[in-house]
Design an enzyme around this catalytic site. Structure first.
Site, mmCIF file in Angstrom:
data_model
loop_
_atom_site.group_PDB
_atom_site.id
_atom_site.type_symbol
_atom_site.label_atom_id
_atom_site.label_comp_id
_atom_site.label_asym_id
_atom_site.label_seq_id
_atom_site.Cartn_x
_atom_site.Cartn_y
_atom_site.Cartn_z
ATOM 1 N N HIS A 274 7.649 -19.750 24.615
ATOM 2 C CA HIS A 274 8.416 -19.024 25.619
ATOM 3 C C HIS A 274 9.900 -19.384 25.566
ATOM 4 O O HIS A 274 10.637 -19.178 26.529
ATOM 5 C CB HIS A 274 7.841 -19.291 27.010
ATOM 6 C CG HIS A 274 6.478 -18.677 27.185
ATOM 7 N ND1 HIS A 274 5.318 -19.374 26.956
ATOM 8 C CD2 HIS A 274 6.103 -17.432 27.505
ATOM 9 C CE1 HIS A 274 4.283 -18.581 27.157
ATOM 10 N NE2 HIS A 274 4.729 -17.399 27.477
ATOM 11 N N MET B 7 -0.209 -24.556 33.712
ATOM 12 C CA MET B 7 -1.370 -24.204 32.891
ATOM 13 C C MET B 7 -1.730 -22.733 33.016
ATOM 14 O O MET B 7 -1.587 -22.125 34.076
ATOM 15 C CB MET B 7 -2.572 -25.056 33.273
ATOM 16 C CG MET B 7 -3.116 -24.792 34.664
ATOM 17 S SD MET B 7 -4.579 -25.792 34.991
ATOM 18 C CE MET B 7 -5.355 -24.813 36.277
ATOM 19 N N GLY C 52 3.465 -33.277 32.525
ATOM 20 C CA GLY C 52 4.920 -33.267 32.456
ATOM 21 C C GLY C 52 5.512 -34.457 31.722
ATOM 22 O O GLY C 52 6.698 -34.444 31.366
#
Length: 326
Positions: A44, A174, A298
């Site tokens: 992305h 997720m 993270g």
């Protein structure tokens, strides 16, 4: 190959300004794509950028549009995104949710008629940086078969939960499919098997072959029937809270993944007071005897970010050349 972060960001902005997008919007979009690649979410970041440009050219993304309020009820608001860039709508909505939470303890902003938000974790981080717990989710086109089904009828409907923490926020980001489709495409492009089965092949066998899963359109929901149920209710909540389109409507319209519905929630908290409890939970989790390193959600992103800023951002050379040619 690796290239400097700023070079990547500058190249994105160059392409967008050539599309007659104003400087502020181009800079904000370029920063989001560059940040995603910097943090290791290549699917992305750079890899998604050519599709973003194509959607603008096709009129699926309206770069000059801005969201407008539809309704407000205390700590809950509805907005219309008018097909503006999904990342900008998402950042706006999370900021608005934070503002509502300042006065109400919690803020919920739902938006319809918006576009792909790219990396959902961006908006969880946005809340955590402001000292708030962040929760957000989106629906998508149908790309996930329901449990017991063989045809896509659910979205992989990403879910994000972020908790502010000194030294590194906890950010769960997720998809409801075992592997996000960007990750499947990455494994397919690299010709590598998935670490664990991610869906079924055309014969109905569980498979670690990303290409076979993409061909069968039978990705595996997380937790089998549990993931299938979670995807369904997330779609319901996004649709009902925003007054927007469901996965069914988006898919049947045949307009690609555009005009989706999203929800952004911010919860007021006291990071200083909660620090010890958060660290205790993480410490206890990591105390397990392990076959490999235990990471909190993270944690690996922070390592990747540091490496990217020190050594350059990893890019697929073929995609990088494609972007430079836009």
């Amino acid at each position: 190959m690796r290239i400097p972060y700023q070079q990547l960001r500058t190249e994105f902005k160059r392409v967008l300004t050539q599309l007659h997008i104003n400087d502020e919007t181009a800079e904000a979009c370029a920063a989001t794509f560059a940040d995603n690649s910097r943090d290791g979410v290549y699917s992305h970041g750079l890899n998604r950028f050519p599709t973003f440009v194509a959607y603008i050219k096709e009129g699926l993304i309206m770069p000059h549009a801005v969201p407008t309020q539809v309704s407000a009820l205390g700590a809950i608001e509805q907005w219309d995104g008018h097909l503006a860039p999904g990342m900008l709508n998402a950042k706006f909505c999370m900021n608005r949710a934070i503002d509502l939470a300042k006065d109400n303890g919690i803020g919920c902003v739902a938006i319809k008629n918006t576009n792909h938000w790219m990396r959902g974790g961006t908006y969880g981080l946005q809340a955590a940086e402001a000292g708030y717990i962040g929760l957000c989710f989106t629906n998508t086109i149908a790309n996930l078969p329901p449990w017991g089904g063989t045809e896509p009828r659910l979205g992989n409907n990403p879910l994000v939960i972020a908790v502010p923490r000194k030294g590194g926020h906890v950010v769960l980001d997720m998809a409801i499919s075992q592997y996000a489709f960007g990750k499947l495409w990455q494994y397919e492009a690299e010709g590598k098997p998935l670490p664990v089965p991610g869906g079924y092949d055309s014969a109905g066998n569980l498979s670690t072959d990303a290409a076979a899963i993409a061909a069968s359109k039978r990705a595996l929901p997380i937790g089998f029937w549990k993931g299938s149920g979670l995807s369904l209710v997330l779609d319901m909540l996004a649709t009902l809270l925003s007054g927007g389109d469901s996965t069914a409507v988006i898919t049947q319209a045949g307009r690609k993944e555009s005009g989706v519905s999203q929800v952004f929630i911010a919860i007021k908290t006291d990071p200083e007071k909660n620090e010890a409890m958060i660290n205790e939970i993480i410490s206890y989790t990591k105390s397990s005897e392990a076959e490999k390193e235990i990471l909190f959600p993270g944690e690996n992103m922070l390592r990747t970010r540091r490496q990217s800023m020190n050594e350059g951002v990893w890019v697929d050379e073929e995609v990088w050349e494609k972007v430079k040619g836009l």
